[in-house]
Every structure is written in C-alpha cells, then in structure tokens.
Design an enzyme around this catalytic site. Structure first.
Site, short mmCIF file in Angstrom:
data_model
loop_
_atom_site.label_atom_id
_atom_site.label_comp_id
_atom_site.label_asym_id
_atom_site.label_seq_id
_atom_site.Cartn_x
_atom_site.Cartn_y
_atom_site.Cartn_z
CE1 TYR A 98 -1.37 -0.50 4.83
CE2 TYR A 98 0.92 -0.05 4.35
CZ TYR A 98 -0.07 -0.33 5.26
OH TYR A 98 0.23 -0.43 6.59
CD GLU A 99 -0.81 4.63 1.80
OE1 GLU A 99 -1.10 5.36 0.84
OE2 GLU A 99 -1.64 4.28 2.64
N GLY A 100 1.60 2.70 -2.67
CA GLY A 100 2.51 2.53 -3.80
C GLY A 100 3.42 1.35 -3.58
CD GLN A 106 6.71 4.29 -3.09
OE1 GLN A 106 7.35 5.35 -3.03
NE2 GLN A 106 5.40 4.26 -2.99
#
Length: 599
Positions: free
Chosen positions: A440-442, A447
């Site tokens: 999650y969050e990329g 990234q």
C-alpha cells in the site's frame, strides 16, 4: 507472546547524538526552546502509552478483528478506550499548528511517537495515523471555511480522516477512476462511486470521519489530468460546526485480509454523498501528494516497526530457548543445552533484524528532520535543499524499509523454529501485518519507478547529486581517520559507483525506455543500502568519539559499532548483486513473447 519495550536509549541516540535534533529545533521558528529534556519527557510518556495501553491489546485485536453490521463497524475490545486515552493525552495535536488547535511541535516528534505506537500495535496506530494526511491536505489546500469546519476537530482527535483513492479496476493507475462529482446548486457536489482498501474508513471510535476523496467532474479530461479532490464527511457538518444528518456514504463491507485485522479496511460506497471541492478543479492528483508523501513516510515507519518488533520478540526467545550445544563447546554446561543465541545462524538472523531496525530508525528520523526544515523554513535555501533530499529519499525509505522490515519479520519468525508458525507466540502476526507494507501507498515497483524515473533521470541526476555530495563531504572529512577507514573506504567507493550506475542505466534508457522499469527495483534497493551505510557510518563516528572520550554506557557504544560493522560486512555487499542485476538489461525480462508465458 513477545512483550514490547520501547527502545528509548536507541531513540535518544538517534535524536540527540546522530541527528542533533535539539540543535535542529533551534533553526525552526517557534520551536527554539525544545531541548533534550523536552524530547526525553515526550519520549518517556509516549513509551508508557505504547507499552501499557497499546501493546496489551495488540494480539487480542488481531484475534478478534473488526466486525461489520449493516454498514457499522465495531473495533476490537479496548481499541475505542485506548483511542479516548490517546485523545485525552493530547497526542493527536502534537505536530499541528496552534492556529488550528495544535501544539505546534515539529513533525519529527510525531514520527517518534508513531514508531512507538506502531511497533506496539500497528493496527490501532493506523486509525489516528490516517488522519494526519487528511489534516495536512485540508491545512494546505482547504479554504478558510473548510479549515474552520474540519481542522479543529481533526487536530483534537474528536474526528478522524481517511484517504479514499483507488477503485477495484484501478490499483495504482488512478487515471482510470470512475467516481463522479456532480455540481449542486448550493456549491457542493454529489459524490457517487465505490472506493476500496480504505483503511479506517468506518469505525466506532469517533462521531465523524472526514474522507478525502478523488473523483471526476463532468467534462473533465481523461486520465490523471481530470481528477479532482473532495472533502466528504461521514456526517454532514452544520455551518456552526455541529453535526447534522448522516451523509450518503456507507461502508459496504470489510476486506477479509491476511493481516492488520484490528484495523477496518473498508469498501466505501458513495451514493450522491455531499462533497466539497478542495484545491483547484482537475488538480486533485497534485493535491493528493500532500498526504501521499506523508503516507509514504508513515509506511516507512511500519518497516521500522516490523523490524524492531521482530528483533525484540526473537531476541527474548533466543536467550531462553535451549537447543543443541555451541559448535565451539558448551557455553552453559550446567544446562541440558545452550540457548540458541550462541549459534552463528541465529546471530545472523538477529543481527539482520537489529541492523534494519536501527538503520531504518536513522533513515526515517532523518527524513522527518528534513520535513521539519521544509515545513518551517519556507523558501530559504536550506528548505529548498531539504525538499530536494526529501523528494529523493522518500521512495527509498518507503520501499527499502518495508522490504527489509518484511525480511526481518520472517527472520524473527524463523528464530522460533516451528513455534514461530504458531499464533500464540505472536511472531506470525508480525509477518502478516508487515506483508501489506510493501504494497500500500505505492508498491515497491511503483516507488522504484518514482525514484529512478522521476526523481533521478528526469532531474538529470541533480537530486541524486545533492545527496551523494553530502556523503562525499562526510567521507572527505573522515578520510584521514584510521579508525573510520573500515566504513569510509567502502562508502566512498559505493557513492561513486552509485553515480556511475545511474549514468549507465540512463544511457541504456535512451535506446529502450523499458530499461528503466527493468533496473528500477534493483536500483532502489542498491540506493537503500548505500543510504543506510552513510547513516551507519555517521553512527559509528559518534560511537567512536564517545568511546574515545570515555563516555559512559560503553557497552551501548560498542554494540553500535558492532552493528555498523555487521551491516558493512554482511548486508552492504548485497549492493553488488543489485548492481549486476540492474545492468542485465530489459531483454532478459521482455524477450519472451507474451503468448509464450504458459503453465
């Protein structure tokens, strides 16, 4: 079940000795009076809360999980009461401006608190953690009226916030989202659509939840250029700040997850819900990165928490578990077998988790220090430099620390042998909870593309040079220090190689853009090891100076030096595998035709 003890001495080492935070705070307007004693007092109280309130409900929260009933979500026993104590202690407001009800302390102190609460109980920590992104987004992009209505109760912790971004068909490709925002006569919008994977999207801890939602206006351009951002409260808010009727937003279900069972991961249905545009129309994606960057740093903290929790649990067990004799001869001959901590392979696993925890702590606290400078020092040259470094290091921290946090969790579980696979020992929960952090969050891949593609190659390497210059200057200053040679010589070589590898990948990408995607994850992991090597070298310098001066706590500083030596000798050589692999070329991945992928 492993018990949690806040690593106060190590946090103090990073805050006071490696990063000199009290000197740093003197450069921040309004925070000049924060000294070592203030930091330690906050650390002490936050440690008590983590150890005595959050840790005891970690395993039970995982076992019980959240329950859903017709859109209403009940959190595990003790979670609501713990949150009330959190609010009573003033913790939600610590890093926010006094103008919106906060205490005005630096975000780096908030990072310290997040580590303590996250390691003791990650699922619980996500409820207040998600609010910070919502608060910062409203504070940065909201109108004065929106700030008046929503910020104070969020800052005080009376309400919580979420980020409602992706949809079932989107994943990371937010340009595909379909949620609609129809303009209304009163100036608001009717938000209609379904969002998935919404952490803390519905729960019983507070009276209202403020959702930050991505949606499309009528006639908006296709793709990411046509996304706008909206405030959508669970309960509508009257002009005087009081709560009105329930909005048309409802939790459709809870995701049946591998881990973080104590946190409600929701499917959220918006059925013409009242929403309010925040920021410019069709600029929602850029506004979103206000909280996305904060969320990425917050997820990096989870990597630290996973490594720290795994190390603590495995260390305690390894000192008590008796099995076999040391190959060098009995260590505790009065017992039927030696504790497993005497065995080299157990030491390898423990030291790996220890190094990743301590290296991760230095990295994420360093990022929070840079964030302080950006936030408080405005347009100064120092702030501009800090912003460049923060932009470069954020994807490294998020991906590298979560990957190594997961590795540490697996190693911690491995130390227990078969017992690690059994729920009652608590180690398999750390593995399950850690697994989501790389997603999650990329994801790690996202990234990595952000780092290599956007942050490095698109800036012609300028952002990377800003950081490698800092490493070069540190190495240059220590070049004549013989006791630092074991750290400085390999660090100097890797710092140069980092630039050379970047040039090679960049040249290859001019011929085939797939070279960026093919090299990116290895490039990021390489970057993570070099970044942490720089921080370990700084820690080694501090420790050697302390020992040379005859400072107290000799055992602590010697252990710090040993951990740095372990990192350089056992973990840093992984860079060479990553260097070889990133230069292997896109052909080794793309050369097989799609139709030939078969089973």
């Amino acid at each position: 079940m492993p018990s949690y003890r806040a690593p106060q001495r190590d946090i103090q080492f990073v805050m006071h000795e490696v990063l000199a935070m009290s000197d740093h705070y003197k450069t921040l307007q309004g925070n000049e009076d924060i000294d070592v004693q203030t930091i330690d007092a906050i650390l002490e109280e936050a440690s008590k809360f983590a150890e005595n309130v959050l840790a005891p409900i970690n395993a039970s929260g995982d076992e019980q999980g959240c329950t859903w009933d017709d859109g209403h979500v009940t959190t595990p026993a003790g979670f609501k009461e713990a949150y009330a104590r959190y609010v009573e202690g003033g913790w939600p407001s610590i890093s926010h401006s006094p103008s919106v009800g906060g205490q005005g302390l630096p975000e780096s102190l908030g990072t310290m608190i997040n580590e303590l609460s996250g390691t003791s109980n990650w699922s619980w920590s996500m409820y207040p953690g998600l609010s910070h992104g919502a608060m910062n987004t409203i504070e940065t992009h909201g109108t004065d009226a929106q700030k008046t209505l929503y910020l104070l109760p969020l800052v005080e912790g009376r309400w919580t916030g979420t980020m409602c971004l992706t949809e079932s068909h989107c994943g990371t490709d937010l340009g595909l989202l379909r949620t609609k925002a129809e303009p209304q006569a009163d100036g608001g919008y009717a938000i209609t659509g379904t969002k998935i994977f919404i952490s803390a999207g519905e729960h019983d801890m507070v009276d209202n939840i403020v959702h930050i939602v991505l949606a499309r206006l009528p006639g908006a351009p296709e793709g990411t250029k046509g996304i706008s951002l909206f405030i959508v409260p669970k309960v509508n808010v009257n002009p005087d700040g009081s709560l009105g009727e329930r909005n048309q937003v409802k939790c459709g279900s809870l995701e049946n997850k591998m881990g973080i069972h104590g946190n409600a991961t929701c499917v959220m249905n918006f059925d013409g819900a009242k929403g309010y545009l925040i920021g410019p129309a069709n600029k929602g994606l850029s506004c979103m990165f206000t909280f996305m960057n904060i969320a990425r740093i917050g997820t990096a903290v989870q990597g630290l928490c996973s490594a720290e929790g795994a190390f603590q649990g495995a260390l305690e067990y390894s000192k008590e578990r008796l099995q076999m004799r040391s190959l060098a001869g009995p260590v505790e001959p009065e017992k039927p077998a030696d504790p497993i901590i005497v065995h080299p392979d157990v030491r390898r696993m423990l030291l790996t988790a220890k190094a990743f925890a301590e290296g991760g702590r230095m990295l994420v606290y360093y990022l929070s220090q840079l964030n302080d400078t950006v936030t408080h020092n405005g347009t100064t040259d120092e702030a501009k430099e800090a912003e460049v470094l923060l932009s470069l290091l954020t994807p490294i921290a998020k991906a590298f620390m979560t990957e190594t946090g997961l590795e540490s969790a697996n190693l911690g579980m491995q130390c227990f042998g078969g017992h690690g696979y059994i729920r009652e020992y608590g180690m398999e929960q750390i593995v399950r909870d850690a697994r989501i952090s790389t997603i999650y969050e990329g994801t790690t891949g996202i990234q990595a593309l952000d780092l290599l593609g956007r942050k490095v190659l698109m800036t012609q390497g300028q952002s990377l040079k800003a950081f490698t210059k800092k490493i070069h200057l540190f190495c240059k200053a220590e070049a004549g220090n013989e006791v630092m040679a074991e750290f400085i010589e390999p660090l100097m070589a890797l710092n140069k190689e980092w630039g050379d590898l970047t040039m090679k990948v960049g040249m290859a990408a001019l011929k085939d853009r797939n070279e960026v995607g093919a090299a990116s994850v290895d490039y990021l992991m390489y970057s993570g090891y070099v970044t942490q090597a720089y921080l370990f070298a700084r820690a080694a310098k501090v420790s050697q100076d302390a020992l040379a001066k005859g400072a107290g706590d000799i055992d602590f500083y010697q252990a710090k030096l040993f951990t740095a030596q372990f990192f350089f000798s056992r973990l840093l050589p992984r860079t060479q595998t990553h260097a070889t692999t990133m230069l292997a070329g896109a052909g080794t991945l793309q050369g097989l035709d799609q139709e030939h992928f078969r089973f």
